[in-house]
Design an enzyme around this catalytic site. Sequence first.
Site, PDB file in Angstrom:
ATOM      1  N   GLU A 211      -5.139  -3.606  -2.347  1.00  0.00           N
ATOM      2  CA  GLU A 211      -6.566  -3.288  -2.302  1.00  0.00           C
ATOM      3  C   GLU A 211      -6.840  -2.038  -1.463  1.00  0.00           C
ATOM      4  OE1 GLU A 211      -4.964  -5.774  -1.038  1.00  0.00           O
ATOM      5  OE2 GLU A 211      -5.912  -6.697   0.699  1.00  0.00           O
TER       6      GLU A 211
ATOM      7  N   GLU B 127       8.987  -3.895  13.155  1.00  0.00           N
ATOM      8  CA  GLU B 127       8.687  -2.805  12.229  1.00  0.00           C
ATOM      9  C   GLU B 127       7.386  -2.123  12.662  1.00  0.00           C
ATOM     10  OE1 GLU B 127       7.440  -3.897   8.192  1.00  0.00           O
ATOM     11  OE2 GLU B 127       8.569  -2.190   7.435  1.00  0.00           O
TER      12      GLU B 127
ATOM     13  N   SER C  14       4.878  -7.028   3.364  1.00  0.00           N
ATOM     14  CA  SER C  14       5.382  -7.409   4.682  1.00  0.00           C
ATOM     15  C   SER C  14       6.193  -8.707   4.600  1.00  0.00           C
ATOM     16  CB  SER C  14       4.198  -7.600   5.632  1.00  0.00           C
ATOM     17  OG  SER C  14       3.385  -8.632   5.135  1.00  0.00           O
TER      18      SER C  14
ATOM     19  N   PHE D  19       0.813  -1.223   0.000  1.00  0.00           N
ATOM     20  CA  PHE D  19       0.000   0.000   0.000  1.00  0.00           C
ATOM     21  C   PHE D  19       0.846   1.272   0.000  1.00  0.00           C
ATOM     22  CE2 PHE D  19       0.828  -0.118   4.592  1.00  0.00           C
ATOM     23  CZ  PHE D  19       1.042   1.225   4.841  1.00  0.00           C
TER      24      PHE D  19
ATOM     25  N   LYS E  21      -1.202  -6.551  -9.724  1.00  0.00           N
ATOM     26  CA  LYS E  21      -2.210  -6.672  -8.652  1.00  0.00           C
ATOM     27  C   LYS E  21      -1.871  -5.598  -7.621  1.00  0.00           C
ATOM     28  CE  LYS E  21      -3.117  -8.091  -4.799  1.00  0.00           C
ATOM     29  NZ  LYS E  21      -3.541  -7.209  -3.673  1.00  0.00           N
TER      30      LYS E  21
ATOM     31  N   CYS F 197       9.746   1.629   3.316  1.00  0.00           N
ATOM     32  CA  CYS F 197      10.595   0.503   3.705  1.00  0.00           C
ATOM     33  C   CYS F 197      12.027   0.950   3.940  1.00  0.00           C
ATOM     34  CB  CYS F 197      10.549  -0.594   2.646  1.00  0.00           C
ATOM     35  SG  CYS F 197      11.320  -0.096   1.113  1.00  0.00           S
TER      36      CYS F 197
END
Length: 510
Positions: free
Chosen positions: A191, A400, A241, A164, A188, A296
Amino acid sequence: MDQSTVLIPEYKAHYGTLANYVDGRWLQSSSSRSLIVDNPATGQEIATVPLSGAGEVDQAVRAAERAFGEWRRVPPQERVQHLYKLKTLIEQRFEDLARVVTQEHGKTLDEARGSVQRGVDHLEVAAGMPSLMMGYNLEDGAGRGIDEEMIRQPLGVFACIAPFNFPMMVPFWFWPYAVAAGNTYIVKPSEQVPIGQNLLFELIGEAGFPAGVMNLVNGDREVVEALLTHPTVRGVSFVGSTKVARIVYETSAKHGKRVQAQGGAKNHLVVMPDALIEKAVGNWINSMFGCAGERCLAGATLVCVGDEAHQKTREAFLAAASPLTVGYGLDERVDVGAVISRAAQERIHCYIEKGLAEGAELVLDGRNPEIITPGCGGGFFVGPTIFDKVTPDMTIAQEEIFGPVACIMQVENLDQALEIIARSPFGNAASIYTQDGWTARRFKYEADAGNIGINVGVPAAMAYFPFAGRKDSFFGDLHGQGRDAIDFFTDKKVVVNRWIWDGKAAGTWS
Ligand code: NAD
């Protein structure tokens, strides 16, 4: 009206129900499952995303497979013309694309602009494919009169599964290289942030790629599982993740696919006693609070070597972080935008509470920030948060957090700092702040991370360099982007050529 307080961009308030892009056409999903997409700065609904099923994945894979037969025969120089066209179209809609990223993700408009530009960088690099995918050859390489050559060929259908936090940029790490090399592709998106990719695919449609070369399938885990197990998909690039990266790596490998899976991170910024702290502090602010910490490559922990470096770091960092403004990313006065969702906000709050419970000192508390943009009461915000006196065993030092929460630690020497980095299960990035070349060289040599910063807080590889972490931050061999992308998206074939004419081997003319 003052642009800084416009809450929904004037050109589109609601994006409706998003569609998939398959075989060159927009198709409404037949799935009964869908998800509401919120603007995280306002909490308002801005779109509905279908959660497509395995049948829709199969339809996209078949379209991509059909397109591959002809696309791989299009000369590389012609294939990359579509990338040039797309670059022009993106430049024309640049502001719209950036605003959509801000709307659906929450980051500031400047950060969103930067992320779109980083995407365009990949079109530019991948446009060099006619040179990049050249093979090599050697006359008489296999013996007298026998030449040997290596050619690179595309493999077929590839897919990427995106996180995301960079809705527009991350798929660009992969697909321009894949498609320029002659493969066909399925994206993809996450969402949670599907709108940017939808807008981008409108431009991809205009760029004239033949039907089936580029496909978009919206959805969640069900789409991912269908891609990972589909026998026709040749390779998968994943970013997200660590937990899911591991699943994607194992499942793809089990199904015989090429796979590169980038996972989570916990990045350390080491501050040496000779660091130019007043010059470094802006760098730390950007690294730790930019994109609301949802990056990240974000710095998570400042590891200060010695008492003086620690005191100065704490003072300067707190002074620079305290005035940062929080609000809607479209408001140009805002420094720190919203976090992605209510769940993310709650997760970050939990970490702050855990830090307090485990004995860290909360020197700046972002749990109740002042929101400077009017009308954002329903948004999901966390202000810059700083913990001092953090020790390596604390949860906030190990896990994290993926939010604007910075930890400060003190150690005695560089050995101890390197040890902390070595013990972290993650290895995405690590930075050092020093004026000493010997120290910097040692850090570069020893720090166990895939991306190293020397007086740089976000050591992001440019498009022409490979990008990946180490340890639990990356599962795979070939990194994303750079020359690794050429290896990932092509297969090497070796040809041994021996020609005999009139009883004579090539090279023996008389
Ligand atoms: P995520 O792992 O929750 O989701 C990533 C993708 O996987 C999404 O498209 C999602 O639909 C899908 N997914 C989620 N759960 C799944 C499951 N159980 N099975 C199959 N697919 C599943 O990650 P996120 O929250 O969207 O992104 C944030 C994470 O991404 C952070 O950990 C961050 O560090 C990481 N990240 C890493 C890099 C990198 O280069 N290493 C870059 C960006 C983000």
